[in-house]
Design a protein around this motif. Structure first.
Motif, short mmCIF file in Angstrom:
data_model
loop_
_atom_site.label_atom_id
_atom_site.label_comp_id
_atom_site.label_asym_id
_atom_site.label_seq_id
_atom_site.Cartn_x
_atom_site.Cartn_y
_atom_site.Cartn_z
N GLU A 74 0.82 -1.20 0.00
CA GLU A 74 0.00 0.00 0.00
C GLU A 74 0.85 1.26 0.00
N THR A 75 2.04 1.18 0.55
CA THR A 75 2.88 2.37 0.60
C THR A 75 3.65 2.51 -0.69
N THR A 76 3.44 3.62 -1.36
CA THR A 76 4.21 3.94 -2.55
C THR A 76 5.05 5.16 -2.25
N GLU A 77 6.14 5.28 -2.96
CA GLU A 77 7.08 6.37 -2.72
C GLU A 77 7.02 7.37 -3.87
N GLN A 78 7.51 8.58 -3.62
CA GLN A 78 7.59 9.59 -4.65
C GLN A 78 8.92 9.50 -5.38
N TYR A 79 8.84 9.57 -6.70
CA TYR A 79 10.04 9.53 -7.53
C TYR A 79 10.00 10.68 -8.54
N ALA A 80 11.17 11.27 -8.77
CA ALA A 80 11.32 12.28 -9.81
C ALA A 80 12.02 11.63 -11.00
N TYR A 81 11.56 11.95 -12.21
CA TYR A 81 12.17 11.33 -13.40
C TYR A 81 12.50 12.39 -14.44
N LEU A 82 13.49 12.05 -15.25
CA LEU A 82 13.93 12.92 -16.33
C LEU A 82 14.25 12.05 -17.54
N ILE A 83 13.64 12.37 -18.68
CA ILE A 83 13.91 11.66 -19.93
C ILE A 83 14.79 12.55 -20.79
N GLU A 84 15.89 11.97 -21.26
CA GLU A 84 16.86 12.71 -22.06
C GLU A 84 17.15 11.97 -23.36
N TYR A 85 17.75 12.69 -24.30
CA TYR A 85 18.09 12.09 -25.58
C TYR A 85 19.54 12.40 -25.95
N THR A 86 20.06 11.58 -26.85
CA THR A 86 21.33 11.86 -27.49
C THR A 86 21.27 11.25 -28.89
N SER A 101 8.61 14.88 -20.51
CA SER A 101 10.00 14.45 -20.33
C SER A 101 10.49 14.50 -18.88
N ASP A 102 9.74 15.14 -17.98
CA ASP A 102 10.14 15.08 -16.57
C ASP A 102 8.92 15.32 -15.69
N GLY A 103 9.05 14.89 -14.44
CA GLY A 103 7.94 15.05 -13.52
C GLY A 103 8.16 14.25 -12.25
#
Length: 198
Positions: A74-86, A101-103
């Motif tokens: 039941e416990t979920t954690e907060q995560y920050a993400y970033l999508i990048e390209y090359t 691309s981020d959030g």
């Protein structure tokens, strides 16, 4: 029964979307770029993916039915993400275009977030391919980096206190991500081609 089967058939989703479902179900060891055989007809790929998802969902239901299983998750954690390209014309990794691309999101693991956001981003690209046509070069690679919010904040230890707690901030101040997922050019274009196949 025939009417039900026809209704289901009309609601089938393409392999690219099925991979997104699989990632949301946290299925292990699933390459989102293809089914067991890249050269298999699209219908055969759908059958294979639906079967694997159904088997996993049945196992997941059995696991969830065990005493205490639901409380443990039941416990979920907060995560920050970033999508990048090359790509071959770009030095290093840069933020991928679009608001997708981020959030920040809730999940059980950083690995789940990395897989899910990359699939969601690829689906967005496929559905708006004309908008990104000039950017979708053959050498494009994508990377999703994910930070556990609480851990990253602790690691920050007051540095740049006025900066927002976001993935770009964590990257800028060199906090190592907790999960990284990369898609190669061939993987990206197979997903896009599967999604847009008739």
């Amino acid at each position: 029964m025939i009417d039900d089967l026809t209704n289901v058939r009309n609601r089938l989703i393409p392999p690219g979307r099925l991979h997104q479902v699989a990632a949301l179900l946290n299925m292990p060891h699933l390459d989102e770029t293809a089914a067991d055989d890249d050269d298999a007809p699209r219908a055969q790929q759908q059958v294979a993916l639906y079967t694997r998802i159904a088997n996993w969902a049945q196992l997941s239901a059995q696991a969830a039915a065990q005493p205490g299983a639901s409380d443990a998750h039941e416990t979920t954690e907060q995560y920050a993400y970033l999508i990048e390209y090359t790509d071959q014309h770009t030095k290093g990794w840069h933020p991928a275009p679009s608001e997708h691309s981020d959030g920040i999101t809730l999940a059980d693991t950083a690995e789940t977030v990395a897989r899910t956001v990359l699939l969601r981003y690829l689906t967005h690209l496929a559905e708006h391919r004309d908008d990104y046509q000039l950017w979708l070069v053959d050498s494009l690679s994508l990377r999703a980096s994910v930070w556990h919010m609480n851990s990253a904040e602790t690691h920050r230890r007051g540095r740049h206190r006025n900066w927002a707690s976001t993935a770009p901030t964590f990257k800028e101040i060199k906090i190592p991500p907790h999960a990284v997922e990369i898609r190669t050019p061939s993987q990206i274009h197979r997903v896009l081609d599967h999604h847009n196949a008739p």
